[in-house]
Design a protein around this motif. Structure first.
Motif, mmCIF file in Angstrom:
data_model
loop_
_atom_site.group_PDB
_atom_site.id
_atom_site.type_symbol
_atom_site.label_atom_id
_atom_site.label_comp_id
_atom_site.label_asym_id
_atom_site.label_seq_id
_atom_site.Cartn_x
_atom_site.Cartn_y
_atom_site.Cartn_z
ATOM 1 N N ASN A 127 0.934 -1.414 -0.055
ATOM 2 C CA ASN A 127 -0.472 0.053 0.525
ATOM 3 C C ASN A 127 0.862 1.046 0.218
ATOM 4 O O ASN A 127 1.936 1.513 0.290
ATOM 5 N N ASP A 154 -0.010 5.667 0.380
ATOM 6 C CA ASP A 154 -0.756 6.402 0.921
ATOM 7 C C ASP A 154 -0.456 7.845 -0.343
ATOM 8 O O ASP A 154 0.223 7.495 -0.915
ATOM 9 N N CYS A 214 0.293 -4.767 2.861
ATOM 10 C CA CYS A 214 -0.724 -4.771 2.666
ATOM 11 C C CYS A 214 -0.631 -6.075 3.250
ATOM 12 O O CYS A 214 0.128 -7.078 3.476
ATOM 13 N N SER A 252 -6.718 -9.615 3.165
ATOM 14 C CA SER A 252 -7.029 -9.326 1.977
ATOM 15 C C SER A 252 -7.331 -8.470 0.761
ATOM 16 O O SER A 252 -7.847 -8.133 -0.067
ATOM 17 N N ASP A 253 -6.589 -7.588 1.637
ATOM 18 C CA ASP A 253 -6.195 -6.286 1.363
ATOM 19 C C ASP A 253 -5.582 -5.612 0.174
ATOM 20 O O ASP A 253 -4.639 -4.695 0.468
ATOM 21 N N VAL A 254 -5.852 -6.169 -0.720
ATOM 22 C CA VAL A 254 -4.921 -6.248 -2.871
ATOM 23 C C VAL A 254 -6.235 -5.480 -2.972
ATOM 24 O O VAL A 254 -5.502 -5.959 -4.309
ATOM 25 N N THR A 302 -8.701 -3.100 -5.567
ATOM 26 C CA THR A 302 -8.236 -2.181 -6.832
ATOM 27 C C THR A 302 -9.825 -1.823 -7.204
ATOM 28 O O THR A 302 -10.043 -0.494 -6.980
ATOM 29 N N GLN A 318 -15.058 -7.468 -3.048
ATOM 30 C CA GLN A 318 -14.138 -6.056 -3.433
ATOM 31 C C GLN A 318 -13.046 -7.451 -4.330
ATOM 32 O O GLN A 318 -12.568 -8.663 -4.589
ATOM 33 N N ARG A 336 -8.752 -7.527 -7.489
ATOM 34 C CA ARG A 336 -8.172 -6.786 -7.842
ATOM 35 C C ARG A 336 -8.477 -6.680 -9.744
ATOM 36 O O ARG A 336 -8.133 -7.763 -10.520
ATOM 37 N N HIS A 377 -1.236 -0.641 -4.112
ATOM 38 C CA HIS A 377 -2.692 0.547 -4.258
ATOM 39 C C HIS A 377 -2.334 1.959 -3.509
ATOM 40 O O HIS A 377 -2.050 1.617 -2.572
ATOM 41 N N LYS A 433 -4.149 3.886 -0.847
ATOM 42 C CA LYS A 433 -5.183 4.118 -0.229
ATOM 43 C C LYS A 433 -4.966 5.579 0.650
ATOM 44 O O LYS A 433 -4.731 6.304 0.454
ATOM 45 N N ARG A 464 -9.075 1.613 -6.690
ATOM 46 C CA ARG A 464 -8.093 2.268 -6.320
ATOM 47 C C ARG A 464 -7.556 2.736 -7.413
ATOM 48 O O ARG A 464 -6.895 2.487 -7.978
#
Length: 252
Positions: free
Chosen positions: A188, A190, A198, A201-203, A205, A212, A214, A233, A235, A243
Motif C-alpha cells: 500500500n 498512501d 498489504c 485481503s487488502d489487495v 483495487t 472487492q 483486484r 495500491h 489507500k 483505487r
C-alpha cells in the motif's frame, strides 16, 4: 546503469473528477511523484457517437498545475455494439516526450494506442489499458504479440476488468501473467507517498456492493528488458469505485 520510472493509473469513474477527487489527485501527484499518469474513463461514456470527446478541464488543470504536459488521448474501449466509447488520457511530466508510436499499423494490429516515450537515452513504449468485462482475451493477446515484434521495452498499466485468476487461466497469457504481471507482494502507498505492507485481503483495487476485487494491474513482456520493481495500491483516494495503482518500472 538501469532506468527507473513511476506510473500512476486511476480509473476516475465515468469521467467525473469530483471535488474530493481533485484534492486526492493533487495530493497524490505531490506525494507519489509519478513520471507518467494514466487517467482511465477520462470522459463520460460516449454513447451513439464515433467522435472523440472534448477535454476534461478538471483533470487537465490538476495535472498541468503539477508540472505535466497536455494529455494524449486514446479511445481504448468500445462496447460490442460499437455505440459506447471510453477514453483514456496519458500525461507525461514536463520534459518527457510522449507521442503516438510511429508505426500506426502496430497499434491497429494490437487494438491499443501505443505511446513512444523514454527516460534519458532509454526509449520504451507505454500502453494504457482498459478492457471490457468479457471477450477481451484475444485483444490482450494481440497486444502482447505486437510487443514481441517491437525491439524495445514495452510496459502497460490500467484497468483489466477481470480478476487475476481469470487471466492466469488463459493459455497464451499464462506465461505473461507469471513472468510479467506479478511483482513481489503488493504494498500500500498512501496519498502522501508513505508505504506500508498489504495485510490479508487488502489487495483489492475495485469495490462494489459487498464485493472487492483486484482488477487493476501493470504488465511487461518477460522477454524484453523491462520489469515491475514494485506495485502499490493507493489507500485514501475517494470518489471512484477503483483505487489508484502505482507501478515502479525498471529497465536494466
Amino acid at each position: 546503469m538501469s532506468t527507473a520510472f513511476r506510473v500512476l493509473s486511476w480509473n476516475i469513474h465515468d469521467g467525473k473528477l469530483r471535488p474530493g477527487q481533485k484534492a486526492c489527485l493533487t495530493t497524490m501527484l505531490a506525494g507519489i511523484r509519478p513520471d507518467f499518469v494514466v487517467i482511465i474513463e477520462y470522459n463520460p461514456p460516449n454513447r451513439n457517437s464515433t467522435a472523440a470527446q472534448s477535454a476534461n478541464p478538471a483533470c487537465d488543470t490538476v495535472l498541468q498545475s503539477a508540472g505535466f504536459g497536455a494529455p494524449r488521448i486514446a479511445v481504448l474501449s468500445v462496447s460490442p455494439s460499437g455505440k459506447t466509447r471510453r477514453e483514456v488520457a496519458v500525461y507525461a511530466r514536463a520534459g518527457l516526450a510522449l507521442t503516438p508510436h510511429a508505426q500506426p499499423e502496430l497499434a491497429a494490429a494490437a487494438g491499443y494506442q501505443l505511446f513512444q516515450t523514454g527516460i534519458g537515452d532509454t526509449p520504451f513504449l507505454l500502453a494504457p489499458i482498459l478492457l471490457h468485462h468479457k471477450g477481451e482475451g484475444p485483444r490482450l493477446q494481440r497486444l502482447l504479440q505486437t510487443w514481441e515484434s517491437i525491439g524495445q521495452p514495452c510496459v502497460g498499466i490500467g484497468d483489466f476488468n477481470r480478476d487475476e485468476a481469470r487471466w492466469a487461466n488463459v493459455p497464451y497469457l499464462a506465461g505473461y501473467y507469471h513472468g510479467g504481471w506479478r511483482p513481489p507482494a503488493p504494498q500500500n502507498i498512501d496519498l502522501h507517498g508513505n508505504v506500508s505492507a498489504c495485510g490479508g485481503s487488502d489487495v483489492f483495487t475495485w469495490f462494489g456492493k459487498n464485493v472487492q476485487r483486484r482488477l487493476d494491474y501493470a504488465l511487461t513482456t518477460p522477454n524484453r528488458s523491462a520489469r515491475i520493481r514494485d506495485l502499490y495500491h493507493v489507500k485514501g483516494a475517494i470518489g471512484s469505485d477503483h483505487r489508484p495503482i502505482v507501478a515502479d518500472f525498471e529497465i536494466p
